[in-house]
Design an enzyme around this catalytic site. Structure first.
Site, PDB file in Angstrom:
ATOM      1  N   THR A   1     -26.364  -1.513  15.195  1.00 13.32           N
ATOM      2  CA  THR A   1     -25.552  -0.987  16.294  1.00 13.32           C
ATOM      3  C   THR A   1     -24.437  -0.063  15.814  1.00 13.32           C
ATOM      4  O   THR A   1     -23.933   0.753  16.595  1.00 13.32           O
ATOM      5  CB  THR A   1     -24.897  -2.136  17.082  1.00 13.32           C
ATOM      6  OG1 THR A   1     -24.160  -2.944  16.161  1.00 13.32           O
ATOM      7  CG2 THR A   1     -25.930  -2.976  17.807  1.00 13.32           C
TER       8      THR A   1
ATOM      9  N   HIS B   1     -35.081   3.304  12.361  1.00 18.14           N
ATOM     10  CA  HIS B   1     -34.655   4.553  13.008  1.00 18.14           C
ATOM     11  C   HIS B   1     -34.569   5.663  11.961  1.00 18.14           C
ATOM     12  O   HIS B   1     -34.919   6.813  12.206  1.00 18.14           O
ATOM     13  CB  HIS B   1     -33.299   4.324  13.691  1.00 18.14           C
ATOM     14  CG  HIS B   1     -32.968   5.333  14.737  1.00 18.14           C
ATOM     15  ND1 HIS B   1     -31.750   5.409  15.341  1.00 18.14           N
ATOM     16  CD2 HIS B   1     -33.719   6.339  15.279  1.00 18.14           C
ATOM     17  CE1 HIS B   1     -31.753   6.414  16.217  1.00 18.14           C
ATOM     18  NE2 HIS B   1     -32.930   6.983  16.189  1.00 18.14           N
TER      19      HIS B   1
ATOM     20  N   HIS C   1     -32.907  -0.887  14.722  1.00 18.04           N
ATOM     21  CA  HIS C   1     -31.637  -0.170  14.571  1.00 18.04           C
ATOM     22  C   HIS C   1     -30.527  -1.146  14.192  1.00 18.04           C
ATOM     23  O   HIS C   1     -30.617  -2.333  14.497  1.00 18.04           O
ATOM     24  CB  HIS C   1     -31.184   0.437  15.913  1.00 18.04           C
ATOM     25  CG  HIS C   1     -32.183   1.285  16.609  1.00 18.04           C
ATOM     26  ND1 HIS C   1     -32.109   2.647  16.617  1.00 18.04           N
ATOM     27  CD2 HIS C   1     -33.271   0.965  17.360  1.00 18.04           C
ATOM     28  CE1 HIS C   1     -33.105   3.148  17.346  1.00 18.04           C
ATOM     29  NE2 HIS C   1     -33.823   2.138  17.798  1.00 18.04           N
TER      30      HIS C   1
ATOM     31  N   ASP D   1     -30.003   3.932   9.954  1.00 17.30           N
ATOM     32  CA  ASP D   1     -30.102   2.523  10.342  1.00 17.30           C
ATOM     33  C   ASP D   1     -31.562   2.067  10.428  1.00 17.30           C
ATOM     34  O   ASP D   1     -32.453   2.902  10.626  1.00 17.30           O
ATOM     35  CB  ASP D   1     -29.380   2.285  11.681  1.00 17.30           C
ATOM     36  CG  ASP D   1     -29.956   3.094  12.844  1.00 17.30           C
ATOM     37  OD1 ASP D   1     -30.171   4.300  12.690  1.00 17.30           O
ATOM     38  OD2 ASP D   1     -30.198   2.490  13.902  1.00 17.30           O
TER      39      ASP D   1
ATOM     40  N   GLU E   1     -31.917  -3.363  18.781  1.00 20.55           N
ATOM     41  CA  GLU E   1     -30.648  -3.140  18.091  1.00 20.55           C
ATOM     42  C   GLU E   1     -30.202  -4.465  17.461  1.00 20.55           C
ATOM     43  O   GLU E   1     -30.334  -5.529  18.072  1.00 20.55           O
ATOM     44  CB  GLU E   1     -29.554  -2.684  19.078  1.00 20.55           C
ATOM     45  CG  GLU E   1     -29.735  -1.285  19.630  1.00 20.55           C
ATOM     46  CD  GLU E   1     -29.120  -0.205  18.729  1.00 20.55           C
ATOM     47  OE1 GLU E   1     -28.674  -0.532  17.607  1.00 20.55           O
ATOM     48  OE2 GLU E   1     -29.116   0.966  19.174  1.00 20.55           O
TER      49      GLU E   1
HETATM   50 ZN   LIG Z   1     -30.533   3.712  15.552  1.00 16.99          ZN
END
Ligand SMILES: [Zn+2]
Length: 282
Positions: A62, A168, A60, A178, A128
Site C-alpha cells: 500500500t 505490480h 501490491h 511493489d 493490496e
Molecule cells: Zn501497486
C-alpha cells in the site's frame, strides 16, 4: 508464532471441515471459501464492469499505513484514486478486507503489460498488502499466512498460471516497485502460488555462467520470452527490466546487473516455464 497463525494453520490442515467465511453477500461475489476469513466487506470504489476473464493475480504494497490505506481505498483521498479487491492488513492483527467483488474490475494496475496483454485491470484480481515499503520493511508471518490462504483460493478458482501471479513491479517496469524486494515470493511458490525456478537448474546454469557469462542479449530475450515487457530497447529500459526480475526473484541484489547468479535464475526460470528454445538449453 501467534495464536491466530496457529489457528490458521489448523484451518489449513482441517480444510473443508472449517468454514469461517463471513460477509459474502451473494454467490456472484465468488468469495474465497473454507480457509479464508473476510473480516469486513467495504464499499467499492474505482470499479467497472469486467469485460475479460480473470487470468492474472497482481500483488501490491500500500505504501501507506492502515488508516491512510483505508482512506484511499474507500475513495476519500482527493487525488489518489485506487481500487482493489482485497486488502491484507497487519495491525492490530493480520486480516483481510474486501473492497470489491471479483466479478468487477478494479483500477489497481494502471499502465501495465505482460506478454501479449496490456492494462491488466480487466484481466486480474488485485490484492493490496499493508506495508509502507516492501523494499525496506519485511512482511509479518501472520500477514503472509492470511495472504497465502487468500491467493491459494483465487489461483485454484481461476486456474491462474504460475507465471501470471505477478508483482505490480513486474507489469509496470520502472514505474512501480511493489510489493518490494522483501516480499517472500519463494514462500508463496512453495504454497502453490506463482513461479519459482528449480534450485538444481539454477546451480547448473550458475556453474556454467561462472566460467563465462552468457550473451546479454540472450538473457534479455529469455526475460522477454518469460513475459517482461521493457518500454523500449534502450540500455536504461533493459536495466530496469533486470531490476524488476531481481526484485521478484533475487531481492537481495536489485541493481539491474546481469551477473552469473541473476543470469542463472533467469535461464532456470525460462527453462521451467517457457517452451524449449535454442537459447534455453544450450
Ligand atoms: Zn501497486
Amino acid at each position: 508464532m501467534t495464536q491466530s497463525s496457529i489457528q490458521f494453520r489448523g484451518h489449513l490442515i482441517l480444510g473443508l471441515t472449517t468454514l469461517v467465511l463471513t460477509g459474502c453477500a451473494t454467490p456472484t461475489n465468488q468469495c474465497p471459501r473454507d480457509r479464508v476469513h473476510i473480516a469486513q466487506d467495504l464499499p467499492c470504489h474505482e470499479v467497472e464492469s469486467r469485460k475479460q476473464p480473470i487470468r492474472y493475480l497482481i500483488l501490491h504494497h500500500t505504501a501507506a499505513s492502515l488508516p491512510s490505506s483505508m482512506q484511499i481505498l474507500q475513495g476519500k483521498h482527493e487525488t489518489n484514486k485506487v481500487g482493489i479487491h482485497y486488502l491484507v492488513c497487519n495491525k492490530p492483527e493480520a486480516q483481510i478486507y474486501r473492497f470489491a467483488p471479483e466479478h468487477l474490475a478494479t483500477s489497481h494496475a494502471g499502465k501495465s503489460a505482460w506478454r501479449q496483454d496490456q492494462s491488466l485491470n480487466q484481466s486480474s484480481v488485485g490484492i493490496e498488502i499493508v506495508n509502507l515499503d516492501g523494499n525496506l520493511n519485511p512482511y509479518s508471518p501472520s500477514q503472509i499466512s492470511q495472504l497465502i490462504a487468500l491467493c491459494q483460493e483465487i489461483v485454484i478458482r481461476y486456474k491462474i498460471d504460475p507465471t501470471h501471479v505477478l508483482a505490480h513491479s513486474d507489469i509496470a517496469i520502472g514505474r512501480k516497485k511493489d510489493p518490494g524486494s522483501l516480499f517472500p515470493w519463494k514462500q508463496l511458490a512453495e504454497a502453490g502460488i506463482g513461479a519459482w525456478p528449480d534450485d538444481a537448474d539454477i546451480k547448473q546454469f550458475q556453474s556454467r555462467y561462472a566460467k563465462k557469462l552468457p550473451d546479454k542479449k540472450e538473457i534479455l530475450n529469455q526475460l522477454i520470452d518469460y513475459g517482461y515487457r521493457p518500454s523500449d530497447s534502450s540500455e536504461a529500459s533493459l536495466k530496469l527490466t533486470v531490476e524488476a526480475f531481481q526484485r521478484h526473484f533475487r531481492g537481495q541484489k536489485v541493481d539491474g546487473e546481469i551477473d552469473a547468479e541473476t543470469a542463472a535464475m533467469i535461464s532456470a526460470l525460462h527453462l521451467k516455464y517457457c517452451r524449449p528454445t535454442s537459447t534455453a538449453k544450450n
